[in-house]
Motif scaffolding. Structure first.
Motif, PDB file in Angstrom:
ATOM      1  N   LEU A  44       0.854  -1.176   0.000  1.00  9.62           N
ATOM      2  CA  LEU A  44       0.000   0.000   0.000  1.00  9.62           C
ATOM      3  C   LEU A  44       0.896   1.234   0.000  1.00  9.62           C
ATOM      4  CD1 LEU A  44      -2.955   0.881   0.113  1.00  9.62           C
ATOM      5  CD2 LEU A  44      -2.794   0.787   2.611  1.00  9.62           C
ATOM      6  N   GLU A  45       0.613   2.175  -0.893  1.00 10.29           N
ATOM      7  CA  GLU A  45       1.463   3.359  -1.091  1.00 10.29           C
ATOM      8  C   GLU A  45       1.806   4.057   0.222  1.00 10.29           C
ATOM      9  OE1 GLU A  45       1.567   7.393  -3.809  1.00 10.29           O
ATOM     10  OE2 GLU A  45      -0.270   6.231  -3.703  1.00 10.29           O
ATOM     11  N   ASP A  46       0.851   4.310   1.067  1.00 15.86           N
ATOM     12  CA  ASP A  46       1.113   4.990   2.336  1.00 15.86           C
ATOM     13  C   ASP A  46       1.145   4.019   3.511  1.00 15.86           C
ATOM     14  OD1 ASP A  46       1.344   7.543   1.232  1.00 15.86           O
ATOM     15  OD2 ASP A  46      -0.819   7.870   1.300  1.00 15.86           O
ATOM     16  N   GLY A  47       1.299   2.749   3.219  1.00 11.96           N
ATOM     17  CA  GLY A  47       1.346   1.740   4.267  1.00 11.96           C
ATOM     18  C   GLY A  47       2.758   1.553   4.795  1.00 11.96           C
ATOM     19  N   ALA A  48       2.920   0.537   5.572  1.00  9.42           N
ATOM     20  CA  ALA A  48       4.234   0.212   6.129  1.00  9.42           C
ATOM     21  C   ALA A  48       5.212  -0.102   4.994  1.00  9.42           C
ATOM     22  CB  ALA A  48       4.112  -0.990   7.060  1.00  9.42           C
ATOM     23  N   PRO A  49       6.480   0.249   5.171  1.00  7.79           N
ATOM     24  CA  PRO A  49       7.456  -0.060   4.116  1.00  7.79           C
ATOM     25  C   PRO A  49       7.605  -1.573   3.945  1.00  7.79           C
ATOM     26  CG  PRO A  49       8.514   1.049   5.993  1.00  7.79           C
ATOM     27  CD  PRO A  49       7.059   0.933   6.305  1.00  7.79           C
ATOM     28  N   ALA A  50       7.948  -1.969   2.736  1.00  4.14           N
ATOM     29  CA  ALA A  50       8.167  -3.393   2.463  1.00  4.14           C
ATOM     30  C   ALA A  50       9.356  -3.891   3.272  1.00  4.14           C
ATOM     31  CB  ALA A  50       8.420  -3.604   0.978  1.00  4.14           C
ATOM     32  N   GLU A  51       9.231  -5.065   3.814  1.00  2.10           N
ATOM     33  CA  GLU A  51      10.321  -5.680   4.567  1.00  2.10           C
ATOM     34  C   GLU A  51      10.999  -6.785   3.766  1.00  2.10           C
ATOM     35  OE1 GLU A  51       8.857  -6.946   8.343  1.00  2.10           O
ATOM     36  OE2 GLU A  51       8.203  -4.930   8.912  1.00  2.10           O
ATOM     37  N   HIS A  52      10.463  -7.045   2.563  1.00  2.00           N
ATOM     38  CA  HIS A  52      10.976  -8.136   1.741  1.00  2.00           C
ATOM     39  C   HIS A  52      11.033  -7.702   0.287  1.00  2.00           C
ATOM     40  CE1 HIS A  52      10.182 -10.657   5.226  1.00  2.00           C
ATOM     41  NE2 HIS A  52       8.956 -10.147   5.258  1.00  2.00           N
ATOM     42  N   LEU A  53      11.777  -8.438  -0.485  1.00  2.00           N
ATOM     43  CA  LEU A  53      11.790  -8.269  -1.931  1.00  2.00           C
ATOM     44  C   LEU A  53      10.729  -9.201  -2.491  1.00  2.00           C
ATOM     45  CD1 LEU A  53      13.111  -7.326  -4.622  1.00  2.00           C
ATOM     46  CD2 LEU A  53      14.574  -9.333  -4.434  1.00  2.00           C
ATOM     47  N   PHE A  54       9.855  -8.679  -3.320  1.00  2.00           N
ATOM     48  CA  PHE A  54       8.822  -9.498  -3.935  1.00  2.00           C
ATOM     49  C   PHE A  54       9.255  -9.853  -5.351  1.00  2.00           C
ATOM     50  CE2 PHE A  54       6.540  -7.472  -0.548  1.00  2.00           C
ATOM     51  CZ  PHE A  54       5.563  -8.372  -0.183  1.00  2.00           C
ATOM     52  N   VAL A  55       9.160 -11.112  -5.710  1.00  2.00           N
ATOM     53  CA  VAL A  55       9.445 -11.594  -7.057  1.00  2.00           C
ATOM     54  C   VAL A  55       8.196 -12.327  -7.527  1.00  2.00           C
ATOM     55  CG1 VAL A  55      10.890 -13.101  -8.468  1.00  2.00           C
ATOM     56  CG2 VAL A  55      11.911 -11.832  -6.571  1.00  2.00           C
ATOM     57  N   VAL A  56       7.666 -11.906  -8.651  1.00  2.00           N
ATOM     58  CA  VAL A  56       6.455 -12.533  -9.176  1.00  2.00           C
ATOM     59  C   VAL A  56       6.862 -13.748  -9.998  1.00  2.00           C
ATOM     60  CG1 VAL A  56       4.424 -12.215 -10.623  1.00  2.00           C
ATOM     61  CG2 VAL A  56       5.272 -10.324  -9.212  1.00  2.00           C
ATOM     62  N   HIS A  57       6.406 -14.912  -9.580  1.00  2.00           N
ATOM     63  CA  HIS A  57       6.726 -16.153 -10.280  1.00  2.00           C
ATOM     64  C   HIS A  57       5.707 -16.461 -11.363  1.00  2.00           C
ATOM     65  CE1 HIS A  57       6.756 -20.533 -10.914  1.00  2.00           C
ATOM     66  NE2 HIS A  57       8.059 -20.396 -10.787  1.00  2.00           N
ATOM     67  N   ASP A  58       4.448 -16.252 -11.035  1.00  2.00           N
ATOM     68  CA  ASP A  58       3.376 -16.603 -11.962  1.00  2.00           C
ATOM     69  C   ASP A  58       2.285 -15.559 -11.834  1.00  2.00           C
ATOM     70  OD1 ASP A  58       1.970 -18.231 -13.776  1.00  2.00           O
ATOM     71  OD2 ASP A  58       0.870 -19.184 -12.154  1.00  2.00           O
ATOM     72  N   GLY A  59       1.833 -15.040 -12.955  1.00  2.00           N
ATOM     73  CA  GLY A  59       0.784 -14.038 -12.928  1.00  2.00           C
ATOM     74  C   GLY A  59       1.359 -12.652 -13.124  1.00  2.00           C
ATOM     75  N   LEU A  60       0.650 -11.658 -12.603  1.00  2.00           N
ATOM     76  CA  LEU A  60       1.105 -10.283 -12.756  1.00  2.00           C
ATOM     77  C   LEU A  60       0.650  -9.460 -11.573  1.00  2.00           C
ATOM     78  CD1 LEU A  60      -1.430  -8.233 -13.844  1.00  2.00           C
ATOM     79  CD2 LEU A  60      -1.258  -9.859 -15.693  1.00  2.00           C
ATOM     80  N   VAL A  61       1.303  -8.316 -11.419  1.00  2.00           N
ATOM     81  CA  VAL A  61       0.947  -7.363 -10.382  1.00  2.00           C
ATOM     82  C   VAL A  61       0.718  -6.032 -11.066  1.00  2.00           C
ATOM     83  CG1 VAL A  61       1.756  -6.125  -8.340  1.00  2.00           C
ATOM     84  CG2 VAL A  61       2.291  -8.547  -8.612  1.00  2.00           C
ATOM     85  N   GLU A  62      -0.387  -5.397 -10.751  1.00  2.00           N
ATOM     86  CA  GLU A  62      -0.700  -4.095 -11.316  1.00  2.00           C
ATOM     87  C   GLU A  62      -0.338  -3.030 -10.286  1.00  2.00           C
ATOM     88  OE1 GLU A  62      -4.417  -1.912 -13.529  1.00  2.00           O
ATOM     89  OE2 GLU A  62      -4.860  -3.450 -12.049  1.00  2.00           O
ATOM     90  N   LEU A  63       0.444  -2.023 -10.729  1.00  2.00           N
ATOM     91  CA  LEU A  63       0.812  -0.920  -9.852  1.00  2.00           C
ATOM     92  C   LEU A  63      -0.143   0.244 -10.086  1.00  2.00           C
ATOM     93  CD1 LEU A  63       4.670  -0.975 -10.403  1.00  2.00           C
ATOM     94  CD2 LEU A  63       3.376  -2.039  -8.558  1.00  2.00           C
ATOM     95  N   LEU A  64      -0.804   0.656  -9.037  1.00  2.00           N
ATOM     96  CA  LEU A  64      -1.748   1.764  -9.130  1.00  2.00           C
ATOM     97  C   LEU A  64      -1.274   2.889  -8.228  1.00  2.00           C
ATOM     98  CD1 LEU A  64      -5.083  -0.246  -8.853  1.00  2.00           C
ATOM     99  CD2 LEU A  64      -3.985   0.596 -10.925  1.00  2.00           C
TER     100      LEU A  64
END
Length: 73
Positions: A44-64
């Protein structure tokens, strides 16, 4: 999670393709698989900072970005 499968997948892409086998093995030992359903919020844009690196294996992620119109496909 099968770490050999993860290592084979990651080794196909930068920056992981530059790692030595031992480094890649150490990295894959800490991988946590997560499965998200369509519409789930990963970060979430104004949420807690990411604590991990995300790697998409299958599918997609939409950035809004809040306040911007979503382009029509």
């Amino acid at each position: 999670m099968h770490t050999d499968h993860v290592a084979e997948f990651l080794a196909r892409f930068p920056p992981f393709d530059a790692l030595e086998p031992g480094e890649l093995g150490a990295l894959t030992g800490s991988v946590v698989e997560r499965i998200y359903e369509p519409g789930d919020v990963v970060l979430l844009e104004d949420g807690a900072p990411a604590e991990h690196l995300f790697v998409v294996h299958d599918g997609l992620v939409e950035l809004l970005v809040v306040g911007r119109h979503r382009p029509s496909l």
